[in-house]
Design a protein around this motif. Structure first.
Motif, PDB file in Angstrom:
ATOM      1  N   SER A  46       0.827  -1.202   0.000  1.00  0.00           N
ATOM      2  CA  SER A  46       0.000   0.000   0.000  1.00  0.00           C
ATOM      3  C   SER A  46       0.862   1.253   0.000  1.00  0.00           C
ATOM      4  N   THR A  47       1.937   1.228   0.776  1.00  0.00           N
ATOM      5  CA  THR A  47       2.851   2.376   0.815  1.00  0.00           C
ATOM      6  C   THR A  47       3.510   2.591  -0.544  1.00  0.00           C
ATOM      7  N   MET A  48       3.940   1.516  -1.192  1.00  0.00           N
ATOM      8  CA  MET A  48       4.564   1.633  -2.502  1.00  0.00           C
ATOM      9  C   MET A  48       3.596   2.233  -3.517  1.00  0.00           C
ATOM     10  N   VAL A 282      -5.094  11.122  -0.505  1.00  0.00           N
ATOM     11  CA  VAL A 282      -6.064  11.526   0.522  1.00  0.00           C
ATOM     12  C   VAL A 282      -7.433  11.594  -0.146  1.00  0.00           C
ATOM     13  N   GLN A 283      -8.393  10.863   0.422  1.00  0.00           N
ATOM     14  CA  GLN A 283      -9.665  10.663  -0.267  1.00  0.00           C
ATOM     15  C   GLN A 283     -10.838  11.190   0.552  1.00  0.00           C
ATOM     16  N   GLY A 284     -10.901  12.508   0.689  1.00  0.00           N
ATOM     17  CA  GLY A 284     -12.083  13.111   1.311  1.00  0.00           C
ATOM     18  C   GLY A 284     -12.114  13.032   2.823  1.00  0.00           C
ATOM     19  N   ILE A 285     -11.006  13.359   3.492  1.00  0.00           N
ATOM     20  CA  ILE A 285     -10.980  13.294   4.950  1.00  0.00           C
ATOM     21  C   ILE A 285     -11.459  14.620   5.541  1.00  0.00           C
ATOM     22  N   SER A 286     -12.207  14.532   6.633  1.00  0.00           N
ATOM     23  CA  SER A 286     -12.668  15.708   7.372  1.00  0.00           C
ATOM     24  C   SER A 286     -12.254  15.555   8.825  1.00  0.00           C
ATOM     25  N   LEU A 287     -11.590  16.590   9.382  1.00  0.00           N
ATOM     26  CA  LEU A 287     -11.192  16.554  10.788  1.00  0.00           C
ATOM     27  C   LEU A 287     -10.989  17.976  11.284  1.00  0.00           C
ATOM     28  N   ALA A 288     -11.047  18.130  12.589  1.00  0.00           N
ATOM     29  CA  ALA A 288     -10.826  19.436  13.212  1.00  0.00           C
ATOM     30  C   ALA A 288     -10.157  19.239  14.559  1.00  0.00           C
ATOM     31  N   VAL A 289      -9.293  20.173  14.926  1.00  0.00           N
ATOM     32  CA  VAL A 289      -8.635  20.168  16.233  1.00  0.00           C
ATOM     33  C   VAL A 289      -9.059  21.429  16.972  1.00  0.00           C
ATOM     34  N   ARG A 290      -9.681  21.236  18.132  1.00  0.00           N
ATOM     35  CA  ARG A 290     -10.159  22.366  18.934  1.00  0.00           C
ATOM     36  C   ARG A 290      -9.033  22.891  19.811  1.00  0.00           C
ATOM     37  N   PRO A 291      -9.130  24.155  20.248  1.00  0.00           N
ATOM     38  CA  PRO A 291      -8.112  24.706  21.166  1.00  0.00           C
ATOM     39  C   PRO A 291      -8.009  23.864  22.438  1.00  0.00           C
ATOM     40  N   GLY A 292      -6.781  23.521  22.817  1.00  0.00           N
ATOM     41  CA  GLY A 292      -6.563  22.745  24.038  1.00  0.00           C
ATOM     42  C   GLY A 292      -6.777  21.257  23.877  1.00  0.00           C
ATOM     43  N   GLU A 293      -7.097  20.790  22.688  1.00  0.00           N
ATOM     44  CA  GLU A 293      -7.377  19.370  22.464  1.00  0.00           C
ATOM     45  C   GLU A 293      -6.109  18.632  22.032  1.00  0.00           C
ATOM     46  N   CYS A 294      -5.943  17.413  22.527  1.00  0.00           N
ATOM     47  CA  CYS A 294      -4.857  16.534  22.089  1.00  0.00           C
ATOM     48  C   CYS A 294      -5.423  15.601  21.034  1.00  0.00           C
ATOM     49  N   PHE A 295      -4.889  15.668  19.827  1.00  0.00           N
ATOM     50  CA  PHE A 295      -5.475  14.965  18.686  1.00  0.00           C
ATOM     51  C   PHE A 295      -4.443  14.025  18.071  1.00  0.00           C
ATOM     52  N   ALA A 296      -4.856  12.820  17.742  1.00  0.00           N
ATOM     53  CA  ALA A 296      -3.964  11.837  17.103  1.00  0.00           C
ATOM     54  C   ALA A 296      -4.582  11.372  15.797  1.00  0.00           C
ATOM     55  N   LEU A 297      -3.778  11.328  14.753  1.00  0.00           N
ATOM     56  CA  LEU A 297      -4.201  10.840  13.443  1.00  0.00           C
ATOM     57  C   LEU A 297      -3.530   9.491  13.213  1.00  0.00           C
ATOM     58  N   LEU A 298      -4.331   8.441  13.208  1.00  0.00           N
ATOM     59  CA  LEU A 298      -3.811   7.073  13.118  1.00  0.00           C
ATOM     60  C   LEU A 298      -4.204   6.446  11.788  1.00  0.00           C
ATOM     61  N   GLY A 299      -3.379   5.538  11.313  1.00  0.00           N
ATOM     62  CA  GLY A 299      -3.697   4.831  10.085  1.00  0.00           C
ATOM     63  C   GLY A 299      -2.528   3.966   9.653  1.00  0.00           C
ATOM     64  N   PRO A 300      -2.780   2.973   8.810  1.00  0.00           N
ATOM     65  CA  PRO A 300      -1.704   2.078   8.342  1.00  0.00           C
ATOM     66  C   PRO A 300      -0.776   2.807   7.376  1.00  0.00           C
ATOM     67  N   ASN A 301       0.351   2.168   7.074  1.00  0.00           N
ATOM     68  CA  ASN A 301       1.272   2.735   6.090  1.00  0.00           C
ATOM     69  C   ASN A 301       0.549   2.950   4.764  1.00  0.00           C
ATOM     70  N   GLY A 302       0.764   4.125   4.191  1.00  0.00           N
ATOM     71  CA  GLY A 302       0.131   4.422   2.901  1.00  0.00           C
ATOM     72  C   GLY A 302      -1.269   4.965   2.996  1.00  0.00           C
ATOM     73  N   ALA A 303      -1.773   5.229   4.221  1.00  0.00           N
ATOM     74  CA  ALA A 303      -3.147   5.729   4.362  1.00  0.00           C
ATOM     75  C   ALA A 303      -3.250   7.222   4.024  1.00  0.00           C
ATOM     76  N   GLY A 304      -2.137   7.949   4.028  1.00  0.00           N
ATOM     77  CA  GLY A 304      -2.158   9.376   3.700  1.00  0.00           C
ATOM     78  C   GLY A 304      -1.980  10.307   4.880  1.00  0.00           C
ATOM     79  N   LYS A 305      -1.443   9.796   5.999  1.00  0.00           N
ATOM     80  CA  LYS A 305      -1.285  10.605   7.212  1.00  0.00           C
ATOM     81  C   LYS A 305      -0.325  11.767   6.960  1.00  0.00           C
ATOM     82  N   THR A 306       0.838  11.479   6.385  1.00  0.00           N
ATOM     83  CA  THR A 306       1.838  12.533   6.169  1.00  0.00           C
ATOM     84  C   THR A 306       1.329  13.573   5.169  1.00  0.00           C
ATOM     85  N   THR A 307       0.677  13.127   4.128  1.00  0.00           N
ATOM     86  CA  THR A 307       0.124  14.066   3.146  1.00  0.00           C
ATOM     87  C   THR A 307      -0.920  14.983   3.799  1.00  0.00           C
ATOM     88  N   THR A 308      -1.772  14.417   4.644  1.00  0.00           N
ATOM     89  CA  THR A 308      -2.783  15.202   5.336  1.00  0.00           C
ATOM     90  C   THR A 308      -2.128  16.248   6.250  1.00  0.00           C
TER      91      THR A 308
END
Length: 308
Positions: A46-48, A282-308
């Motif tokens: 998937s990463t390749m 990246v295929q249509g992801i929606s997310l938001a980080v509120r002030p003071g919130e600790c947020f983690a973006l998880l996913g397998p290799n090749g899911a698009g985390k770094t691009t996001t």
């Protein structure tokens, strides 16, 4: 090669050679099984693909690397028999080399199919070498012993035919056993055969010919493995199919005002341009980080985390 035209000695291919041929194929191919499990667990394919490598190019390059590794091991064992002049007499070197070249193909496909049945790299590391050593070594040595006993020779030939059809690890030891049988029975062609004449003997040619059948059947099984393919895992995670947390985040972002978020994405998409076309990372992801919130973006290799 001084003895290449000499008359072959009776039963020149010893039991040890037959066992080592099967054993070497099983041990060398164990790495293929372990690598297949690692590829699926770590989403390497998937990463390749997310980096622009086509699935066909990745599959071909992986096959070439595995074929080379298995072939080197098998040729090391075959060459030891050749140097001892167990194979080269009377043209027997030709079917031996053909078997050595073809035998890794069904073995590799079989190992990749076995990898789909294993869930962890640790489990594959513990079980694959033993299972494949047994599949490669035990049938050959058992049939070799039966061939030496006059009353069980017909049983040995029946088992030889069965293993030639169904056991991809038996191709090389089976070819050597076919040569032994023809050596021990002059009426079967053991005397005076040319290099190409050996291919007219069914005990010799059957294991070689069955590589095509085994490869076709195992490839079909491999392509029809149930469950999501590695290339689909990123889509499942990013697009949110069946993931309640992602669906809740999409709904939350849709109702949230941009002023209330430190940053926000709505239906974010990105594609990389490659020589073979666009790769949607990246295929249509929606997310938001509120002030003071600790947020983690998880996913397998090749899911698009770094691009996001």
């Amino acid at each position: 090669f001084a003895g290449i035209g000499a008359k072959p000695p009776r039963d020149a291919v010893g039991n040890g050679s037959v066992f080592m041929l099967g054993l070497a194929g099983g041990v060398a191919a164990a790495g293929t099984t372990i690598g297949g499990v690692q590829d699926r667990v770590k989403k390497i394919s998937s990463t390749m693909q997310s980096q622009g490598v086509s699935p066909m190019a990745g599959a071909v390059s992986s096959f070439i690397l595995e074929y080379r590794a298995v072939l080197v091991t098998l040729f090391a064992v075959v060459s030891s028999s050749i140097t001892e002049q167990k194979v080269i007499t009377n043209g027997r070197i030709l079917p031996a080399l053909v078997a050595a070249l073809l035998s890794p193909i069904p073995v590799i496909v079989c190992c990749l199919w076995i990898a789909t049945k294993m869930n962890t790299v640790e489990g594959a590391t513990k079980t694959a070498p033993t299972l494949q050593m047994l599949a490669g070594g035990i049938p050959g040595i058992a049939i070799a012993v039966l061939l030496k006993i006059k009353d069980t020779k017909n049983v040995a030939l029946i088992l030889h035919a069965i293993c030639s059809v169904i056991n991809p690890f038996y191709v090389l030891p089976g070819t050597f056993l076919g040569l032994r049988f023809c050596d021990a029975a002059p009426e079967e062609g053991g005397d005076g055969r040319s290099a190409f004449g050996w291919f007219g003997e069914w005990p010799v040619v059957l294991p070689i010919a069955c590589t095509a059948l085994q490869t076709a059947v195992l490839t079909s099984l491999l392509l029809n493995v149930t469950g999501p393919k590695a290339a689909e895992c990123g889509t499942l995670m990013v697009a949110g199919n069946g993931d309640d947390d992602v669906a809740q985040e999409v709904d939350s972002v849709a109702k949230l005002s941009p002023e209330d978020a430190s940053f926000m994405y709505r239906n974010l998409r990105h594609a990389y341009q490659t020589p073979t076309g666009a790769v949607l990372a990246v295929q249509g992801i929606s997310l938001a980080v509120r002030p003071g919130e600790c947020f983690a973006l998880l996913g397998p290799n090749g899911a698009g985390k770094t691009t996001t």
